[in-house]
Scaffold this motif. Structure first.
Motif, mmCIF file in Angstrom:
data_model
loop_
_atom_site.group_PDB
_atom_site.id
_atom_site.type_symbol
_atom_site.label_atom_id
_atom_site.label_comp_id
_atom_site.label_asym_id
_atom_site.label_seq_id
_atom_site.Cartn_x
_atom_site.Cartn_y
_atom_site.Cartn_z
ATOM 1 N N THR A 33 123.354 5.925 127.194
ATOM 2 C CA THR A 33 123.429 5.668 128.635
ATOM 3 C C THR A 33 122.495 4.539 129.043
ATOM 4 O O THR A 33 122.842 3.699 129.896
ATOM 5 C CB THR A 33 123.075 6.942 129.418
ATOM 6 O OG1 THR A 33 123.981 7.983 129.044
ATOM 7 C CG2 THR A 33 123.186 6.705 130.916
ATOM 8 N N GLU A 34 121.314 4.481 128.434
ATOM 9 C CA GLU A 34 120.345 3.437 128.778
ATOM 10 C C GLU A 34 120.906 2.043 128.491
ATOM 11 O O GLU A 34 120.836 1.146 129.327
ATOM 12 C CB GLU A 34 119.054 3.655 127.989
ATOM 13 C CG GLU A 34 117.977 2.625 128.292
ATOM 14 C CD GLU A 34 116.698 2.875 127.506
ATOM 15 O OE1 GLU A 34 115.834 1.988 127.532
ATOM 16 O OE2 GLU A 34 116.570 3.941 126.877
ATOM 17 N N GLU B 185 124.082 1.204 128.066
ATOM 18 C CA GLU B 185 125.231 0.951 128.933
ATOM 19 C C GLU B 185 124.772 0.452 130.296
ATOM 20 O O GLU B 185 125.405 -0.413 130.905
ATOM 21 C CB GLU B 185 126.074 2.214 129.063
ATOM 22 C CG GLU B 185 126.847 2.566 127.799
ATOM 23 C CD GLU B 185 127.575 3.895 127.906
ATOM 24 O OE1 GLU B 185 128.485 4.140 127.083
ATOM 25 O OE2 GLU B 185 127.221 4.701 128.802
ATOM 26 N N GLY B 186 123.644 0.981 130.764
ATOM 27 C CA GLY B 186 123.093 0.530 132.040
ATOM 28 C C GLY B 186 122.603 -0.908 131.993
ATOM 29 O O GLY B 186 122.510 -1.569 133.033
#
Length: 380
Positions: free
Chosen positions: A222-223, A225-226
Motif C-alpha cells: 500500500t505504501e 502504491e501511494g
C-alpha cells in the motif's frame, strides 16, 4: 585576549603573550601549549580509511587540519549531513570502483552549506546549500570543492533530505534511461522499497512508463502504491503468474536488479523476449548467476551498472536537477534516516549493520537534540 589572527588564547598563553617578547625564555611546555591551542582551533573531525578491510578496524575517527581558504574556482563547504550506506562499506573493503590513496577521508555523498568562495566564483555564494560532487569525499566537517560542479539546492528541501539527493535518484534516472522505451511500457524491478527503487517509480512515471515492483513485505504494498507504483507484488515463486494476470500479454522489456543472487530468477520470469536486465546492486550478498538457459531462450541481454562510468557522467547534472524538482513538486519522496553525530561513527555503523542507512551529522555547532537516536535531522 584576541590573538594576531583573530583567535583567542587560553589563560597561560594569554599571560605569556602579555610579557615582553623574549623567545629564549619561552619554555618548551609553554611553546607546546600555544602550539596545541592553535592546532586544536584549526583542526576538524573526519573519518579516515586507513587500510582496505572490515570497517570496524579500517576506519578511524580523527582530527585533521581544516582546509585553507578557497582559491580561484573553489568553494569551502561546511558538511552538514552525509549518509553512511552499504556502498560505503564496499569502498572500505576495496570492492568499489573508487580506491583512494590511503589514508583518506571517504564518504560518497553529502550536502553542505557554502562558507566561502574563491574570488572568481559568482554562481554560488556563502549560505547556499549544495550537494557534494563526485570526487569530493564527504566524511569531514569541512571540504574544498570545485565550484563549477556545484549548484544551489532549493531551500525548501531540508538539509538531511538534500544529503540523499546525489546517488539514489541519479542512479534511478540513469537506470530508467537504460533502454529507450515508448510511453506505456512496463519496467520491472526488485528492491522496490529502497532509495533507488522509490526513485525509479518517480522517474518512470515522469516518462510515461509503468512499473512492476517486487518487495519482501506485505505492508509495503500500500505504501508504494501511494507513491505511484502501478503494480506491487510480494516476493514469491508465482510473481510472474500474478504479473501476467495483471498486464496480459504486454511485453516487459526492462528489468532492474538491485538484489542479485536468487532474486534475479523472479525478474527473468517476468521479462519477455528481447529484454534488457540491468544489475546495479548486490543487496542479497550473492553474485549475479542467472540461468543461462533462460537468458538464451528469451534472448535477454544483461549488463552491470555503475553510475560513475564515463558515459553516464554528462547526464548527472540534469538528472540531479530533475530529482530536486520532483522533490519540490511532491512527486519524489526521499526516505528519512536516523541521525548520529559523526563522532559516534561506530554506533552509526552498528545501526547500519542492523537496520540500514544512517545520516552522519558533521556540523559541530548544531544543537545536540537534532541528532538523538531515531530522530529526523533538523531542516535547512
Amino acid at each position: 585576549m584576541a590573538s594576531a589572527d583573530g583567535g583567542y588564547l587560553c589563560g597561560a598563553a594569554r599571560r605569556a603573550a602579555a610579557k615582553p617578547r623574549r623567545p629564549l625564555l619561552l619554555t618548551c611546555p609553554l611553546r607546546s601549549l600555544i602550539h596545541a591551542y592553535y592546532e586544536e582551533a584549526r583542526s576538524m573531525l573526519a573519518i579516515h580509511l586507513t587500510q582496505f578491510g572490515e570497517p570496524e578496524t579500517s576506519l578511524k575517527v580523527v582530527n585533521i587540519p581544516e582546509p585553507p581558504a578557497p582559491a580561484a574556482g573553489q568553494a569551502l563547504i561546511q558538511v552538514e549531513y552525509a549518509p553512511l550506506d552499504h556502498h560505503d562499506l564496499l569502498l572500505t573493503r576495496g570492492l568499489y570502483p573508487v580506491r583512494p590513496e590511503l589514508p583518506s577521508v571517504i564518504g560518497n555523498e553529502g550536502a553542505g552549506t557554502v562558507l566561502a568562495v574563491g574570488p572568481d566564483v559568482k554562481h554560488i555564494r556563502p549560505g547556499d546549500t549544495v550537494l557534494l560532487p563526485f570526487g569530493t569525499f564527504a566524511w569531514s566537517e569541512q571540504v574544498l570543492a570545485e565550484a563549477a560542479k556545484l549548484t544551489a539546492v532549493d531551500q525548501s528541501i531540508s538539509l538531511d533530505r538534500a544529503a540523499m539527493l546525489s546517488i539514489n535518484p541519479t542512479t534511478a534516472g540513469l537506470l530508467v534511461e537504460s533502454r529507450d522505451l515508448p510511453a506505456g511500457s512496463w519496467v520491472v524491478q526488485n528492491a522496490a522499497n529502497g532509495g533507488v527503487g522509490r526513485s525509479v517509480v518517480a522517474f518512470a512515471k515522469e516518462r510515461g512508463l509503468r512499473t512492476i515492483n517486487i518487495v519482501r513485505r506485505q505492508e509495503l504494498v500500500t505504501e508504494l502504491e501511494g507513491l505511484g507504483a502501478d503494480i506491487v507484488l510480494v516476493d514469491s515463486p508465482d510473481v510472474a503468474t500474478h504479473v501476467r494476470a495483471a498486464i496480459g500479454d504486454d511485453p516487459v522489456l526492462l528489468g532492474l536488479d538491485g538484489v542479485s543472487g536468487k532474486a534475479t530468477s523472479l525478474l527473468l520470469d517476468v521479462l519477455t523476449d528481447g529484454a534488457l536486465l540491468v544489475i546495479y546492486g548486490y543487496m542479497g550478498g550473492e553474485p549475479f548467476t542467472p540461468d543461462q538457459g533462460v537468458l538464451k531462450a528469451k534472448n535477454i541481454t544483461t549488463t552491470e551498472f555503475w553510475m560513475y562510468q564515463d558515459r553516464y557522467l554528462p547526464r548527472h547534472p540534469a538528472l540531479s536537477e530533475e530529482a530536486e524538482r520532483l522533490v519540490v513538486e511532491g512527486k519524489l519522496a526521499l526516505p528519512s534516516a536516523p541521525v548520529r553525530r559523526a563522532g559516534d561513527f561506530f554506533k552509526a555503523l552498528a545501526h547500519l549493520r542492523k537496520n540500514g542507512k544512517v545520516l552522519l551529522d558533521f556540523n559541530p555547532h548544531r544543537a545536540q537534540a537534532s541528532s538523538q537516536p531515531g530522530a529526523d535531522a533538523a531542516g535547512g
